[in-house]
Design an enzyme around this catalytic site. Sequence first.
Site, PDB file in Angstrom:
ATOM      1  CE  LYS A 280      19.779 -22.803  -4.993  1.00 39.57           C
ATOM      2  NZ  LYS A 280      19.404 -23.932  -5.707  1.00 39.57           N
TER       3      LYS A 280
ATOM      4  CG  HIS B 133      14.077 -36.229 -29.284  1.00 43.12           C
ATOM      5  ND1 HIS B 133      13.843 -37.310 -29.020  1.00 43.12           N
ATOM      6  CD2 HIS B 133      13.784 -35.735 -30.490  1.00 43.12           C
ATOM      7  CE1 HIS B 133      13.171 -37.184 -30.110  1.00 43.12           C
ATOM      8  NE2 HIS B 133      13.442 -37.117 -30.809  1.00 43.12           N
TER       9      HIS B 133
ATOM     10  CD  GLU C 272      11.935 -24.549  -8.262  1.00 44.62           C
ATOM     11  OE1 GLU C 272      12.339 -25.595  -7.269  1.00 44.62           O
ATOM     12  OE2 GLU C 272      12.166 -24.003  -7.706  1.00 44.62           O
TER      13      GLU C 272
ATOM     14  CB  SER D 128      18.936 -20.622  -0.451  1.00 43.73           C
ATOM     15  OG  SER D 128      19.788 -21.415   0.296  1.00 43.73           O
TER      16      SER D 128
END
Length: 461
Positions: A284, A157, A291, A278
């Site tokens: 970043k 979970h 992704e 970024s």
Amino acid sequence: MSNRMWGGRFATGPDAIMEEINASIDFDQRLWRQDIRGSLAHAAMLAETGILTREDVDAISDGLKGIEAEIEAGRFTFSRALEDIHMNVESNLKDRIGLAAGRLHTARSRNDQVATDMRLWVRDALDQLDEQVADLQLALAEKADMYAGAVMPGFTHLQSAQPVTFGHHLLAYVEMLARDRGRLRDARERMNECPLGAAALAGTSFPIDRHMTAKALGFARPTANSLDSVSDRDFVLETLSAASICAMHLSRLAEEIVLWATPQFGFVKLSDKFSTGSSIMPQKRNPDAAELVRGKAGRVFGALQGLLTMMKGLPLTYSKDMQEDKEGTFDAVQTLSLCLAASAGMIRDMQPDLKTMKKAAGLGYATATDLADWLVRVLKMPFRDAHHVTGRLVGIASAKGVGLEKLSLAEMQEVEPKISDEIFAVLGVERSVKSRTSYGGTAPANVKRQAKRWLKQLAKD
Ligand code: ARG
């Protein structure tokens, strides 16, 4: 002008829009190798069976090899007016060798031709994907071997469950990928029959030798039913199903990498090579490759869904709808192949932060089960009672905002007087993973053994 391949009964050529919707050459030109290979096998068989003369077949074969060289060199011009790869090749053959070119299509149709081309292409794709999945397994198994004993939290979970090792976690993916490879190989085994010679749908009256062409093209045997031969796209569907399941596995791994690479988790650092920055936030390091692997899975599933939907209402045998089997398939295979390569690259470069992982492994009362097990083992308590006692101890620790190991013996004995200070030994995460020695469990010695087994196995494959 009417079509040079089939325009006999037509007075005019097609409308421009008809040509546009009908033509597949923009995407099926990538079948050129398979198409020429199939034609060479067919021509050789026509000579062998005496259906065509040796001279004609020699001219055909030379012409086809010339076309092959020209396409290879990037000098061939494909024409939309000629619809597809089959007619582009045949028309060019006519320009090269004249009349004999027209004899190549004896005892053959584009229906069995395209089915054969697609099978040859899909078969190569399955082999290539299998190799790439094996390479990703290797990357994972190597890391697992290196980090067989590195403790990290195991989740259910997405809540802290029990400590596991990083190596164990990576080997879970090696197992999934092994099943993916099994599916790819099953699909290959089942699809390896040759539809060539089924002709349009009913077979042919010419004395062809389908066993000969099947063998020449590396198929185990010819397909047994001519109607099925030109109708069947199961082999593409099976490939896309196997590809979808594999893409789903890669997507789960990618999702975990995305989580692990956040500053909040901080379990792994991705290499510069597999991160992006970024344009506005200088700090970043984005896990874009992960992704995209996660995102691209959708395209692979889409190809499967698209083809299932396209096929479901088609009466036997061939319908032009089936030309739509190609773009999604080519895209799905190319996408999965890219995702496999990116995943292997990320895994190879990825640096785990062992301290952070270990610290996180102790959070969320992850050794509560170890405590309960101790009550069962040492105090001979039934597990359900032990579960209850442990739950109360967790409740007390949680109210105090501390870990279980920070409770005093007196506090513990208030809940269960028979508890002795031996219990503190089982609350450490290292001790916890070491104790999980059951077959398939996360004990570092187990994980090491499994990693070695995989490395040995993968070296053989
Ligand atoms: N381009 C077609 C396809 O990919 C080839 C088969 C055409 N057959 C036909 N009867 N029109 O499906």
